[in-house]
Write a protein that holds these residues in place. Structure first.
Motif, PDB file in Angstrom:
ATOM      1  N   VAL A 133       3.010  -4.530  -9.660  1.00  0.00           N
ATOM      2  CA  VAL A 133       2.978  -3.829  -8.374  1.00  0.00           C
ATOM      3  C   VAL A 133       1.989  -4.537  -7.459  1.00  0.00           C
ATOM      4  N   VAL A 134       2.487  -5.165  -6.417  1.00  0.00           N
ATOM      5  CA  VAL A 134       1.647  -5.858  -5.439  1.00  0.00           C
ATOM      6  C   VAL A 134       1.267  -4.861  -4.345  1.00  0.00           C
ATOM      7  N   VAL A 135      -0.044  -4.744  -4.079  1.00  0.00           N
ATOM      8  CA  VAL A 135      -0.540  -3.713  -3.176  1.00  0.00           C
ATOM      9  C   VAL A 135      -1.382  -4.333  -2.065  1.00  0.00           C
ATOM     10  N   ASP A 136      -1.175  -3.847  -0.847  1.00  0.00           N
ATOM     11  CA  ASP A 136      -2.049  -4.182   0.276  1.00  0.00           C
ATOM     12  C   ASP A 136      -2.260  -2.912   1.085  1.00  0.00           C
ATOM     13  N   ASP A 137      -3.199  -2.958   2.048  1.00  0.00           N
ATOM     14  CA  ASP A 137      -3.435  -1.763   2.859  1.00  0.00           C
ATOM     15  C   ASP A 137      -2.399  -1.613   3.968  1.00  0.00           C
ATOM     16  N   GLY A 138      -1.548  -2.612   4.137  1.00  0.00           N
ATOM     17  CA  GLY A 138      -0.481  -2.542   5.118  1.00  0.00           C
ATOM     18  C   GLY A 138       0.162  -3.902   5.305  1.00  0.00           C
ATOM     19  N   VAL A 139       1.305  -3.906   5.955  1.00  0.00           N
ATOM     20  CA  VAL A 139       2.037  -5.142   6.217  1.00  0.00           C
ATOM     21  C   VAL A 139       2.333  -5.227   7.708  1.00  0.00           C
ATOM     22  N   ALA A 140       1.873  -6.308   8.316  1.00  0.00           N
ATOM     23  CA  ALA A 140       2.140  -6.535   9.739  1.00  0.00           C
ATOM     24  C   ALA A 140       3.268  -7.552   9.911  1.00  0.00           C
ATOM     25  N   THR A 141       3.015  -8.806   9.539  1.00  0.00           N
ATOM     26  CA  THR A 141       4.048  -9.844   9.645  1.00  0.00           C
ATOM     27  C   THR A 141       4.760 -10.086   8.326  1.00  0.00           C
ATOM     28  N   GLY A 142       4.083  -9.811   7.199  1.00  0.00           N
ATOM     29  CA  GLY A 142       4.694  -9.991   5.881  1.00  0.00           C
ATOM     30  C   GLY A 142       4.455 -11.342   5.254  1.00  0.00           C
ATOM     31  N   GLY A 143       3.789 -12.263   5.952  1.00  0.00           N
ATOM     32  CA  GLY A 143       3.608 -13.600   5.410  1.00  0.00           C
ATOM     33  C   GLY A 143       2.779 -13.635   4.138  1.00  0.00           C
ATOM     34  N   THR A 144       1.694 -12.885   4.104  1.00  0.00           N
ATOM     35  CA  THR A 144       0.833 -12.868   2.926  1.00  0.00           C
ATOM     36  C   THR A 144       1.547 -12.241   1.737  1.00  0.00           C
ATOM     37  N   ALA A 145       2.201 -11.118   1.977  1.00  0.00           N
ATOM     38  CA  ALA A 145       2.936 -10.464   0.896  1.00  0.00           C
ATOM     39  C   ALA A 145       4.061 -11.352   0.378  1.00  0.00           C
ATOM     40  N   SER A 158       9.006  -8.326 -15.394  1.00  0.00           N
ATOM     41  CA  SER A 158      10.217  -7.547 -15.660  1.00  0.00           C
ATOM     42  C   SER A 158      10.669  -6.807 -14.402  1.00  0.00           C
ATOM     43  N   ARG A 159       9.706  -6.409 -13.575  1.00  0.00           N
ATOM     44  CA  ARG A 159      10.007  -5.776 -12.294  1.00  0.00           C
ATOM     45  C   ARG A 159       8.914  -6.162 -11.300  1.00  0.00           C
ATOM     46  N   LEU A 160       9.310  -6.444 -10.075  1.00  0.00           N
ATOM     47  CA  LEU A 160       8.366  -6.850  -9.040  1.00  0.00           C
ATOM     48  C   LEU A 160       8.456  -5.849  -7.892  1.00  0.00           C
ATOM     49  N   VAL A 161       7.348  -5.157  -7.650  1.00  0.00           N
ATOM     50  CA  VAL A 161       7.318  -4.080  -6.664  1.00  0.00           C
ATOM     51  C   VAL A 161       6.269  -4.391  -5.596  1.00  0.00           C
ATOM     52  N   LEU A 162       6.625  -4.167  -4.343  1.00  0.00           N
ATOM     53  CA  LEU A 162       5.656  -4.222  -3.253  1.00  0.00           C
ATOM     54  C   LEU A 162       5.390  -2.787  -2.826  1.00  0.00           C
ATOM     55  N   ALA A 163       4.099  -2.396  -2.810  1.00  0.00           N
ATOM     56  CA  ALA A 163       3.727  -1.031  -2.446  1.00  0.00           C
ATOM     57  C   ALA A 163       2.643  -1.062  -1.382  1.00  0.00           C
ATOM     58  N   VAL A 164       2.926  -0.459  -0.235  1.00  0.00           N
ATOM     59  CA  VAL A 164       1.956  -0.418   0.869  1.00  0.00           C
ATOM     60  C   VAL A 164       2.025   0.950   1.541  1.00  0.00           C
ATOM     61  N   PRO A 165       0.897   1.432   2.078  1.00  0.00           N
ATOM     62  CA  PRO A 165       0.919   2.714   2.773  1.00  0.00           C
ATOM     63  C   PRO A 165       1.681   2.664   4.096  1.00  0.00           C
TER      64      PRO A 165
END
Length: 235
Positions: A133-145, A158-165
């Protein structure tokens, strides 16, 4: 990726992580690990990992900013050295990749510095066969994520998840193909910047990040049973 109603703005990053945990729980089943993008994603990820009972670590990724306008992201460098460029943005601004060479070198040095500061001699976490689970405090442009997700994909989770508030709707749409699942609490149509959706959005220091990582490592080890019980001789 269905956003659910939440009370906005979030009080702080820790509160956002607590709200995010229940939405992420169904996707963190197979030996889960939460990987936070420093610095802002660390408090969010720490709350998430605690509530999910998951391992926790950081994932070093650095944004490549436009020369003279560092707040404008036009790419990112992942921990494995991979550089991801936003060629669409570069073409729109008529900026060749070569013009970013000095910025890339500077950000690569900063990434190495943070890796030494945050992880020290500790090896990178095992990714293969795990729910990540990849976590950040938010996504603006998405380049870093995007850079983080592509790096992890190569390691065979086995599973790749992006989770942001919170995230910009157009950025989320572009990230759908990079992750198996995307979990977001809110994607406002009037999104301008991540910080506007938090009451407390202070910049975090290295010491704060290191402190959170150290505390999570201490908790994961459990109580120190090596300490003997002291018994008075006259009892």
């Amino acid at each position: 990726m269905n956003p659910v109603p939440v009370s906005l703005p979030f009080t702080n990053r820790s509160e956002a992580g607590r709200h995010l945990a229940e939405r992420v729980r169904p996707y963190a089943v197979d030996d889960p690990i939460v990987l936070a993008l420093p610095r802002g994603g660390v408090p969010v990820g720490a709350e998430l990992a605690e509530r999910l009972g998951a391992d926790f670590d950081v994932l070093m990724v650095r944004k490549i900013g436009l020369p003279g306008h560092p707040e404008t992201g036009v790419g990112a460098i992942a921990e494995d050295g991979q550089v991801i460029y936003d060629d669409r943005a570069l073409a729109r601004m008529r900026v060749p990749r070569q013009a970013l060479s000095d910025t890339v070198a500077t950000e690569r040095d900063e990434l190495d510095r943070r890796r030494r500061a945050y992880r020290g001699e500790r090896p990178a976490p095992r990714i293969a066969g795990r729910d990540c689970v990849v976590v950040d405090d938010g996504v603006a442009t998405g380049g870093t994520a995007r850079a983080a997700l592509r790096m992890l994909r190569q390691a065979g989770p086995s599973r790749l998840v992006l989770a942001v508030p919170v995230a910009a709707p157009e950025a989320l749409e572009a990230l759908q193909e990079e992750a198996d699942d995307v979990v977001v609490l809110t994607a406002p149509e009037n999104f301008q910047a991540v910080g506007e959706w938090y009451r407390d959005f202070d910049q975090l220091s290295d010491d704060t990040v290191i402190g959170i990582l150290s505390e999570r490592e201490r908790l994961s080890r459990g109580p120190d049973v090596s300490r003997g019980v002291r018994i008075r001789a006259d009892q």
